[in-house]
Design an enzyme around this catalytic site. Structure first.
Site, PDB file in Angstrom:
ATOM      1  N   GLU A   1       0.842  -1.181   0.070  1.00  0.00           N
ATOM      2  CA  GLU A   1       0.005   0.038   0.047  1.00  0.00           C
ATOM      3  C   GLU A   1       0.884   1.191   0.062  1.00  0.00           C
ATOM      4  O   GLU A   1       0.688   2.176   0.877  1.00  0.00           O
ATOM      5  CB  GLU A   1      -0.728   0.095   1.075  1.00  0.00           C
ATOM      6  CG  GLU A   1      -1.844  -1.327   1.092  1.00  0.00           C
ATOM      7  CD  GLU A   1      -2.851  -1.124   2.379  1.00  0.00           C
ATOM      8  OE1 GLU A   1      -2.573  -0.574   3.438  1.00  0.00           O
ATOM      9  OE2 GLU A   1      -3.813  -2.021   2.545  1.00  0.00           O
TER      10      GLU A   1
ATOM     11  N   ASN B   1       1.852  -5.273  -3.081  1.00  0.00           N
ATOM     12  CA  ASN B   1       0.644  -5.621  -2.872  1.00  0.00           C
ATOM     13  C   ASN B   1      -0.019  -4.249  -2.672  1.00  0.00           C
ATOM     14  O   ASN B   1       0.368  -3.275  -1.865  1.00  0.00           O
ATOM     15  CB  ASN B   1       0.600  -6.287  -1.700  1.00  0.00           C
ATOM     16  CG  ASN B   1      -0.821  -7.022  -1.240  1.00  0.00           C
ATOM     17  OD1 ASN B   1      -1.124  -7.681  -2.128  1.00  0.00           O
ATOM     18  ND2 ASN B   1      -1.346  -6.834  -0.216  1.00  0.00           N
TER      19      ASN B   1
ATOM     20  N   GLU C   1      -6.455 -10.573  -1.483  1.00  0.00           N
ATOM     21  CA  GLU C   1      -7.323 -10.249  -0.189  1.00  0.00           C
ATOM     22  C   GLU C   1      -8.634 -10.397  -0.532  1.00  0.00           C
ATOM     23  O   GLU C   1      -9.517  -9.471   0.023  1.00  0.00           O
ATOM     24  CB  GLU C   1      -6.782  -9.046   0.553  1.00  0.00           C
ATOM     25  CG  GLU C   1      -5.518  -9.073   0.910  1.00  0.00           C
ATOM     26  CD  GLU C   1      -4.760  -7.893   1.735  1.00  0.00           C
ATOM     27  OE1 GLU C   1      -5.629  -7.094   2.212  1.00  0.00           O
ATOM     28  OE2 GLU C   1      -3.708  -7.707   1.906  1.00  0.00           O
TER      29      GLU C   1
ATOM     30  N   ASP D   1     -12.513  -9.852  -0.999  1.00  0.00           N
ATOM     31  CA  ASP D   1     -13.786 -10.030  -0.125  1.00  0.00           C
ATOM     32  C   ASP D   1     -14.655  -8.791  -0.928  1.00  0.00           C
ATOM     33  O   ASP D   1     -14.241  -8.119  -1.578  1.00  0.00           O
ATOM     34  CB  ASP D   1     -13.592  -9.602   1.084  1.00  0.00           C
ATOM     35  CG  ASP D   1     -12.858  -8.433   1.598  1.00  0.00           C
ATOM     36  OD1 ASP D   1     -12.703  -7.663   0.973  1.00  0.00           O
ATOM     37  OD2 ASP D   1     -12.257  -8.396   2.809  1.00  0.00           O
TER      38      ASP D   1
HETATM   39  C1  XIL Z   1      -6.144  -6.099   8.412  1.00  0.00           C
HETATM   40  C2  XIL Z   1      -6.695  -7.079   9.251  1.00  0.00           C
HETATM   41  O1  XIL Z   1      -7.580  -7.785   8.636  1.00  0.00           O
HETATM   42  C3  XIL Z   1      -7.196  -6.520  10.604  1.00  0.00           C
HETATM   43  O2  XIL Z   1      -7.577  -7.514  11.439  1.00  0.00           O
HETATM   44  C4  XIL Z   1      -6.240  -5.522  11.093  1.00  0.00           C
HETATM   45  O3  XIL Z   1      -7.077  -4.866  12.274  1.00  0.00           O
HETATM   46  C5  XIL Z   1      -6.011  -4.416   9.911  1.00  0.00           C
HETATM   47  O4  XIL Z   1      -5.437  -5.079   8.881  1.00  0.00           O
HETATM   48  N1  XIL Z   1      -4.917  -4.539   3.581  1.00  0.00           N
HETATM   49  C6  XIL Z   1      -3.909  -5.131   4.070  1.00  0.00           C
HETATM   50  C7  XIL Z   1      -4.319  -6.213   5.238  1.00  0.00           C
HETATM   51  O5  XIL Z   1      -2.987  -5.387   3.526  1.00  0.00           O
HETATM   52  O6  XIL Z   1      -3.153  -6.506   5.812  1.00  0.00           O
HETATM   53  C8  XIL Z   1      -5.354  -5.486   5.947  1.00  0.00           C
HETATM   54  O7  XIL Z   1      -5.534  -6.518   7.032  1.00  0.00           O
HETATM   55  C9  XIL Z   1      -6.533  -5.183   5.322  1.00  0.00           C
HETATM   56  C10 XIL Z   1      -6.265  -4.280   4.244  1.00  0.00           C
END
Ligand code: XIL
Length: 297
Positions: free
Chosen positions: A127, A167, A233, A235
């Protein structure tokens, strides 16, 4: 019937999930995880704040617990993540300039030495771009624009056997400024020989039933630069079957799209839990989106 992993493996891909160490005592979660998935990621346990709470003092206990559970069941593992503006060790907050740069390098070396030769991929940098396509401002960015390539060069030297990924989220729509910003960085890295093997598209989709514009074009365009792409990731708001079907189909249509990871397994595991965005419900039953994904693999 078949499973997500069996269906993905037919085309040489994987199907992954993320889990927290608190799920290691949750039999409902573990049953689905071992049945359906062949790649695992730690939700928080391999992030910088977890692995190096104090300078030079590493803690791999929770990450290793997840890693051991998964790999004992034949899964591969994605490491997440080494350098990020969020979830940093508290001591990074009092560092800047060359001291912070050196802390980042030491962190990458320390964590990667522990997992050397054991992982499929590392999200080396997470990020680093803003929505307008320029670098996100952060303490790491303030150490100099070359911090990302230094992180990748450090990572390659620390473990030459693991795939090194960049990522990010909101880089799914090809015409979006942030997608173009990341694309231009990867293009520049490949042109100058900065070591990078893969781009992870987080694929946190919100609302609607169609995919962000030209999603498959984004995947194929990154791939054409000579990197693997992965959905890291996934969703989707209310687990829209058409969006899940579409993101799976887009990956299947791009030879270098190596696999899909969902950020959790059941809605009760999700950081977006109120949106019910995953493939399994709170009673561990597969949802319609599960069937949509399975049929598209
Ligand atoms: C999120 C986790 O799911 C949470 O439990 C935590 O509080 C914050 O991070 N992008 C990412 C992940 O790269 O690491 C994040 O995970 C979600 C967004």
């Amino acid at each position: 019937g078949t499973t997500l992993k069996a269906a993905a493996e037919r085309s040489g891909r994987y199907f992954g999930a993320a889990m927290g160490s608190d799920r290691l005592s949750d039999s409902g979660f573990l049953n689905i995880a071992s049945r359906e998935f062949d790649m695992m990621t730690a939700v928080n346990e391999m992030k910088p704040d977890a692995t190096e709470p104090n300078p030079g003092q590493f803690d791999f206990s929770r990450g290793d617990a997840i890693y051991n559970w998964a790999t004992q069941r034949g899964m591969r593992f994605r490491g997440h993540t080494l350098a990020w503006h969020a979830q940093q060790p508290r001591f990074w907050g009092s560092l800047s300039g060359s001291a912070l740069r050196q802390a980042m390098i030491s962190h990458i070396n320390g964590v990667m030495a522990h997992y050397k030769g054991k992982l499929y991929a590392w999200d080396v940098v997470n990020e680093a771009y803003a929505e307008n396509g320029t670098r996100r401002s952060s303490n790491l960015q303030s150490t100099g624009n070359d911090w990302i390539e230094v992180a990748f060069r450090t990572a390659r030297a620390a473990d030459p056997s693991v795939k090194l990924c960049y990522n990010d989220y909101n880089i799914e729509n090809w015409t979006y400024a942030k997608t173009q910003g990341v694309y231009n960085m990867i293009k520049d890295f490949k042109a100058r020989g900065v070591p990078i093997d893969c781009v992870g598209l987080q694929t946190h989709f919100t609302g609607g039933s169609s995919l962000p514009g030209n999603f498959q074009t984004t995947l194929s365009s990154f791939a054409a630069l000579g990197v693997d792409v992965a959905l890291t990731e996934a969703d989707v708001t209310n687990a829209s079957t058409s969006q899940y079907q579409g993101l799976t189909q887009a990956c299947m249509n791009v030879p270098r799209c190596v696999g899909i990871t969902t950020w959790g397994i059941r809605d009760s595991d999700s950081w977006r839990g109120s949106e019910n965005p995953l493939l399994f419900d709170r009673s561990s039953n597969p949802k319609p989106a599960y069937t949509a994904v399975l049929n598209a693999l």
